[in-house]
Design a protein around this motif. Structure first.
Motif, PDB file in Angstrom:
ATOM      1  N   GLU A 189       2.654   1.547   4.051  1.00  0.00           N
ATOM      2  CA  GLU A 189       3.215   2.698   4.757  1.00  0.00           C
ATOM      3  C   GLU A 189       3.486   2.304   6.206  1.00  0.00           C
ATOM      4  N   SER A 190       4.517   2.868   6.818  1.00  0.00           N
ATOM      5  CA  SER A 190       4.871   2.507   8.192  1.00  0.00           C
ATOM      6  C   SER A 190       3.723   2.779   9.164  1.00  0.00           C
ATOM      7  N   LYS A 191       2.930   3.827   8.892  1.00  0.00           N
ATOM      8  CA  LYS A 191       1.808   4.137   9.787  1.00  0.00           C
ATOM      9  C   LYS A 191       0.708   3.076   9.706  1.00  0.00           C
ATOM     10  N   ASP A 192       0.669   2.357   8.575  1.00  0.00           N
ATOM     11  CA  ASP A 192      -0.332   1.303   8.402  1.00  0.00           C
ATOM     12  C   ASP A 192       0.184  -0.077   8.804  1.00  0.00           C
ATOM     13  N   CYS A 193       1.439  -0.127   9.214  1.00  0.00           N
ATOM     14  CA  CYS A 193       2.038  -1.430   9.536  1.00  0.00           C
ATOM     15  C   CYS A 193       2.987  -1.280  10.721  1.00  0.00           C
ATOM     16  N   PRO A 194       2.448  -1.012  11.895  1.00  0.00           N
ATOM     17  CA  PRO A 194       3.308  -0.835  13.068  1.00  0.00           C
ATOM     18  C   PRO A 194       4.056  -2.113  13.425  1.00  0.00           C
ATOM     19  N   ILE A 195       5.193  -1.936  14.069  1.00  0.00           N
ATOM     20  CA  ILE A 195       5.994  -3.075  14.520  1.00  0.00           C
ATOM     21  C   ILE A 195       5.756  -3.276  16.014  1.00  0.00           C
ATOM     22  N   GLU A 196       5.316  -4.483  16.371  1.00  0.00           N
ATOM     23  CA  GLU A 196       4.974  -4.784  17.764  1.00  0.00           C
ATOM     24  C   GLU A 196       5.797  -5.962  18.267  1.00  0.00           C
ATOM     25  N   LEU A 294      -6.829 -12.427  18.728  1.00  0.00           N
ATOM     26  CA  LEU A 294      -7.449 -12.409  17.405  1.00  0.00           C
ATOM     27  C   LEU A 294      -7.949 -11.029  16.991  1.00  0.00           C
ATOM     28  N   GLU A 295      -7.993 -10.101  17.917  1.00  0.00           N
ATOM     29  CA  GLU A 295      -8.354  -8.732  17.561  1.00  0.00           C
ATOM     30  C   GLU A 295      -7.140  -7.957  17.049  1.00  0.00           C
ATOM     31  N   ARG A 296      -5.954  -8.557  17.201  1.00  0.00           N
ATOM     32  CA  ARG A 296      -4.728  -7.881  16.779  1.00  0.00           C
ATOM     33  C   ARG A 296      -4.017  -8.583  15.632  1.00  0.00           C
ATOM     34  N   VAL A 297      -4.014  -9.913  15.702  1.00  0.00           N
ATOM     35  CA  VAL A 297      -3.230 -10.650  14.696  1.00  0.00           C
ATOM     36  C   VAL A 297      -3.882 -11.996  14.398  1.00  0.00           C
ATOM     37  N   LEU A 298      -3.867 -12.380  13.131  1.00  0.00           N
ATOM     38  CA  LEU A 298      -4.455 -13.650  12.702  1.00  0.00           C
ATOM     39  C   LEU A 298      -3.416 -14.767  12.792  1.00  0.00           C
ATOM     40  N   PRO A 299      -3.815 -15.966  13.232  1.00  0.00           N
ATOM     41  CA  PRO A 299      -2.863 -17.082  13.352  1.00  0.00           C
ATOM     42  C   PRO A 299      -2.144 -17.393  12.043  1.00  0.00           C
ATOM     43  N   GLU A 300      -2.876 -17.414  10.926  1.00  0.00           N
ATOM     44  CA  GLU A 300      -2.268 -17.768   9.631  1.00  0.00           C
ATOM     45  C   GLU A 300      -1.235 -16.730   9.199  1.00  0.00           C
ATOM     46  N   TYR A 301      -1.522 -15.461   9.469  1.00  0.00           N
ATOM     47  CA  TYR A 301      -0.555 -14.413   9.142  1.00  0.00           C
ATOM     48  C   TYR A 301       0.677 -14.537  10.023  1.00  0.00           C
ATOM     49  N   LEU A 302       0.450 -14.721  11.315  1.00  0.00           N
ATOM     50  CA  LEU A 302       1.568 -14.829  12.255  1.00  0.00           C
ATOM     51  C   LEU A 302       2.451 -16.022  11.912  1.00  0.00           C
ATOM     52  N   CYS A 303       1.827 -17.138  11.549  1.00  0.00           N
ATOM     53  CA  CYS A 303       2.581 -18.332  11.157  1.00  0.00           C
ATOM     54  C   CYS A 303       3.466 -18.035   9.949  1.00  0.00           C
ATOM     55  N   ALA A 304       2.893 -17.402   8.918  1.00  0.00           N
ATOM     56  CA  ALA A 304       3.657 -17.064   7.718  1.00  0.00           C
ATOM     57  C   ALA A 304       4.793 -16.104   8.041  1.00  0.00           C
ATOM     58  N   TYR A 305       4.545 -15.163   8.954  1.00  0.00           N
ATOM     59  CA  TYR A 305       5.561 -14.184   9.326  1.00  0.00           C
ATOM     60  C   TYR A 305       6.740 -14.862  10.027  1.00  0.00           C
ATOM     61  N   ASP A 341      -3.399  -4.088   9.372  1.00  0.00           N
ATOM     62  CA  ASP A 341      -4.782  -4.330   9.764  1.00  0.00           C
ATOM     63  C   ASP A 341      -5.177  -5.761   9.406  1.00  0.00           C
ATOM     64  N   LEU A 342      -6.267  -6.241  10.014  1.00  0.00           N
ATOM     65  CA  LEU A 342      -6.666  -7.641   9.859  1.00  0.00           C
ATOM     66  C   LEU A 342      -7.023  -8.000   8.420  1.00  0.00           C
ATOM     67  N   VAL A 343      -7.593  -7.050   7.674  1.00  0.00           N
ATOM     68  CA  VAL A 343      -7.939  -7.323   6.279  1.00  0.00           C
ATOM     69  C   VAL A 343      -6.679  -7.585   5.465  1.00  0.00           C
ATOM     70  N   THR A 344      -5.664  -6.774   5.684  1.00  0.00           N
ATOM     71  CA  THR A 344      -4.389  -6.965   4.978  1.00  0.00           C
ATOM     72  C   THR A 344      -3.738  -8.274   5.407  1.00  0.00           C
ATOM     73  N   GLN A 345      -3.779  -8.577   6.704  1.00  0.00           N
ATOM     74  CA  GLN A 345      -3.237  -9.846   7.182  1.00  0.00           C
ATOM     75  C   GLN A 345      -3.926 -11.030   6.500  1.00  0.00           C
ATOM     76  N   GLN A 346      -5.247 -10.947   6.398  1.00  0.00           N
ATOM     77  CA  GLN A 346      -6.008 -12.019   5.765  1.00  0.00           C
ATOM     78  C   GLN A 346      -5.595 -12.204   4.311  1.00  0.00           C
ATOM     79  N   ARG A 347      -5.410 -11.106   3.612  1.00  0.00           N
ATOM     80  CA  ARG A 347      -5.013 -11.171   2.203  1.00  0.00           C
ATOM     81  C   ARG A 347      -3.642 -11.822   2.048  1.00  0.00           C
ATOM     82  N   ILE A 348      -2.694 -11.416   2.892  1.00  0.00           N
ATOM     83  CA  ILE A 348      -1.341 -11.983   2.828  1.00  0.00           C
ATOM     84  C   ILE A 348      -1.385 -13.476   3.170  1.00  0.00           C
ATOM     85  N   ALA A 349      -2.132 -13.817   4.228  1.00  0.00           N
ATOM     86  CA  ALA A 349      -2.211 -15.213   4.667  1.00  0.00           C
ATOM     87  C   ALA A 349      -2.823 -16.090   3.585  1.00  0.00           C
TER      88      ALA A 349
END
Length: 380
Positions: A189-196, A294-305, A341-349
């Motif tokens: 959902e857009s509320k769970d995945c803001p664009i920054e 690291l409180e906002r975004v994980l390196p592995e997720y950001l790299c994949a993105y 959220d970081l948990v979702t980022q971790q799962r995707i990464a």
């Protein structure tokens, strides 16, 4: 034949000079230009259609002929034709000659450092240097005995086949990585995945050493990453350069830390990877450095993105859409990123990295095969 026989290149190869005035009437459908040949590869993966493009080429080649790029031979473009067609005048058409060689071995000799070196040395012309077949004909080739030739050819063909499938694996894996990430984000959902903006979720975004980095190079010192070390999702230690400890101390802005994301800015802009724990102390040359919060975004997720179309599309737009243009700090800071959220980022990464690990292992094996291939071709 003795254990080893020295012959001239012109003894085992001839130039083919077939031409056509009306290729379509003569039954030819496809043409090859230098742009269709890949450096260092014997495989032709692209071609043009004569009826669509109406090229002015008249030189004919047949299936099994070797197409050798004589313009700018330092690009190492030579391949085996798998169909009949016509080709650019900047391509020499070759075929085996005599009974010295095991069938199929000539193409590998053509793609040897020894031949490319003489081709480059005998090139003339300042803007577009070209060599000629007669300049190659006197090159001395050392031929092993027939049994050894068969063994060498068998290994070289297996290497070529493995490299072809390895490349296919790499291309397919990138598509799978992209689909995994995009599908995961689309389901949120857009509320769970803001664009920054990237600048708002990172502590540092800067660039590596750009002012005369070669003056800092030394044989042993601090590892310094360049664009060629940054692969999609992993760091390659092939062709690593080193800078002096003094140079490293003077360029603190470009110090790398494990967990930093590095991004290529020239050549293939937007290719990203994470600095591993094994590179505890390192620097970099002309690549972009991103240190995530690291409180906002994980390196592995950001790299994949950044590697995905969601990021790469913005990179190419920022670089003017051309692969050789620069992608700079300003554009990277303005990149828009979906930040779940970081948990979702971790799962995707984790999903993406499981594929990256397979490709990384495959690329390491490809490098080993390349080393073996080079060693075998030095025998000639």
């Amino acid at each position: 034949m003795s254990e080893k026989q020295t012959v001239k290149f012109g003894d085992i190869c001839r130039e083919v000079k077939l031409t056509t005035k009306d290729p379509i009437a003569d039954g030819y459908e496809r043409y090859i230009g230098l742009e269709h040949l890949d450096s260092g590869s014997l495989k032709i993966k692209r071609w043009g259609m004569i009826a669509e493009d109406n090229p002015s080429f008249t030189r004919v080649f047949k299936k099994g002929h070797i197409l050798f790029g004589k313009r700018r031979p330092y690009l190492k473009k030579a391949a085996i034709a798998e169909f009949d067609g016509i080709c650019s005048g900047d391509i020499i058409v070759m075929e085996p000659k005599g009974s010295f060689l095991e069938e199929g071995l000539l193409a590998h000799i053509v793609q040897s450092e020894k031949l490319w070196e003489i081709a480059s040395k005998t090139s003339s012309g300042s803007l577009s240097p070209r060599t000629k077949f007669k300049s190659l004909a006197d090159l001395e080739i050392n031929l092993p005995n027939p049994e050894e030739q068969k063994s060498i050819l068998d290994i070289l063909e297996k290497i070529e086949s493995a490299n072809y499938y390895s490349e296919g694996l790499s291309n397919t894996s990138e598509s799978v990585e992209d689909l995994l990430l995009i599908d995961a984000i689309n389901k949120l959902e857009s509320k769970d995945c803001p664009i920054e903006k990237l600048a708002d979720v990172c502590e540092v975004i800067t660039v590596g050493i750009v002012n005369k980095p070669a003056e800092l190079y030394c044989d042993h010192g601090i590892p310094a990453l360049r664009s060629q070390n940054v692969k999609r999702g992993y760091i390659s230690l092939e062709n690593m350069v080193y800078i002096t400890h003094e140079g490293h101390s003077k360029h603190k802005k470009s110090h790398l830390k494990p967990g930093d994301v590095v991004v290529v800015r020239t050549g293939y802009p937007g290719t990203a990877s994470v600095i591993p724990e094994s590179l505890e102390v390192s620097n970099c040359v002309d690549i972009l450095i991103v240190r995530p919060d690291l409180e906002r975004v994980l390196p592995e997720y950001l790299c994949a993105y950044i590697n995905s179309p969601l990021g790469k599309g913005q990179v190419l737009e920022g670089a003017g859409g051309l692969a050789q243009q620069h992608f700079n700090v300003k554009e990277l800071k303005g990149m828009l990123v979906h930040v779940p959220d970081l948990v979702t980022q971790q799962r995707i990464a984790e999903c993406v990295n499981s594929i990256v690990e397979v490709v990384s292992s495959s690329d390491i094996n490809s490098a080993r095969r390349k080393s073996l291939e080079t060693s075998l071709k030095r025998m000639f």
